[in-house]
Design an enzyme around this catalytic site. Sequence first.
Site, PDB file in Angstrom:
ATOM      1  N   GLU A  30       1.026  -1.160   0.113  1.00 41.60           N
ATOM      2  CA  GLU A  30       0.131  -0.024  -0.004  1.00 41.60           C
ATOM      3  C   GLU A  30       0.936   1.216  -0.043  1.00 41.60           C
ATOM      4  OE1 GLU A  30      -2.038  -0.567   3.879  1.00 41.60           O
ATOM      5  OE2 GLU A  30      -0.376   0.580   4.863  1.00 41.60           O
TER       6      GLU A  30
ATOM      7  N   HIS B 239       0.391   5.759   1.037  1.00 43.42           N
ATOM      8  CA  HIS B 239      -0.769   6.912   1.512  1.00 43.42           C
ATOM      9  C   HIS B 239       0.094   7.974   1.836  1.00 43.42           C
ATOM     10  CE1 HIS B 239       1.189   4.665   5.044  1.00 43.42           C
ATOM     11  NE2 HIS B 239       0.492   3.579   4.674  1.00 43.42           N
TER      12      HIS B 239
ATOM     13  N   HIS C 154       4.888   0.336   0.131  1.00 45.11           N
ATOM     14  CA  HIS C 154       5.503  -0.548   1.087  1.00 45.11           C
ATOM     15  C   HIS C 154       5.024  -1.820   1.559  1.00 45.11           C
ATOM     16  CE1 HIS C 154       2.779   2.136   3.326  1.00 45.11           C
ATOM     17  NE2 HIS C 154       2.774   1.166   4.093  1.00 45.11           N
TER      18      HIS C 154
ATOM     19  N   CYS D  60       5.111   0.634  14.964  1.00 48.88           N
ATOM     20  CA  CYS D  60       4.953   1.385  13.982  1.00 48.88           C
ATOM     21  C   CYS D  60       4.282   2.765  14.522  1.00 48.88           C
ATOM     22  CB  CYS D  60       4.036   0.753  13.093  1.00 48.88           C
ATOM     23  SG  CYS D  60       3.539   1.804  11.521  1.00 48.88           S
TER      24      CYS D  60
ATOM     25  N   HIS E  28       5.178   6.188   8.261  1.00 50.29           N
ATOM     26  CA  HIS E  28       5.370   5.389   9.023  1.00 50.29           C
ATOM     27  C   HIS E  28       6.763   5.653   9.778  1.00 50.29           C
ATOM     28  CE1 HIS E  28       1.739   3.264   8.217  1.00 50.29           C
ATOM     29  NE2 HIS E  28       2.313   2.774   7.379  1.00 50.29           N
TER      30      HIS E  28
HETATM   31 MN    MN Z   1       0.951   1.654   5.509  1.00 47.53          MN
END
Ligand code: MN
Length: 159
Positions: A69, A71, A109, A123, A75
């Site tokens: 994914e 975004h 990732h 995370c 992270h």
């Molecule tokens: Mn992610």
Amino acid sequence: MGDTATVDRTAHRKAAKDFRWDGVEMRPYKEDERALYKAITRQVLFSDPNMAGELRYFEVAPGGFSTLERHEHMHAVLILRGSGHCLVGDEIKSLGTNDLVTVTPMTWHQFRATKGEPLGFLCMVNAERDKPQLPSAEDVARLRKAPAIAAFLDNKPKA
Ligand code: MN
């Protein structure tokens, strides 16, 4: 706000066996049923309306993987247990305990555990964050042009 419906400000939570913590619920990794993933759990360790971020613990079982994914939110990852590999952008990295991984905005990732042991990591994310985007068939085809990425996506990464 973030993942929590209720605010719990317990001052101290004792660590339990196997990367569990007193009063921390084991949750499904994702609610989004379109996302492809395997054998992964999520525990939200810190989440509070007064904080801009959240800290979660994910654990990928041997041979499992997180969703591929991207975004807008970032992270910040600290590997706590085990080993595996990650795809970040166009690079495959092998992961070991205490490694740090930074995923910048709109970077593809995915995390994969090695077959023999789980991969557990902290995370950190923004509490307010956008929904992950999944790759189109064209995105996957473009990523797979790199042999190392194709091997990674087929769960056959080189050491
Ligand atoms: Mn992610």
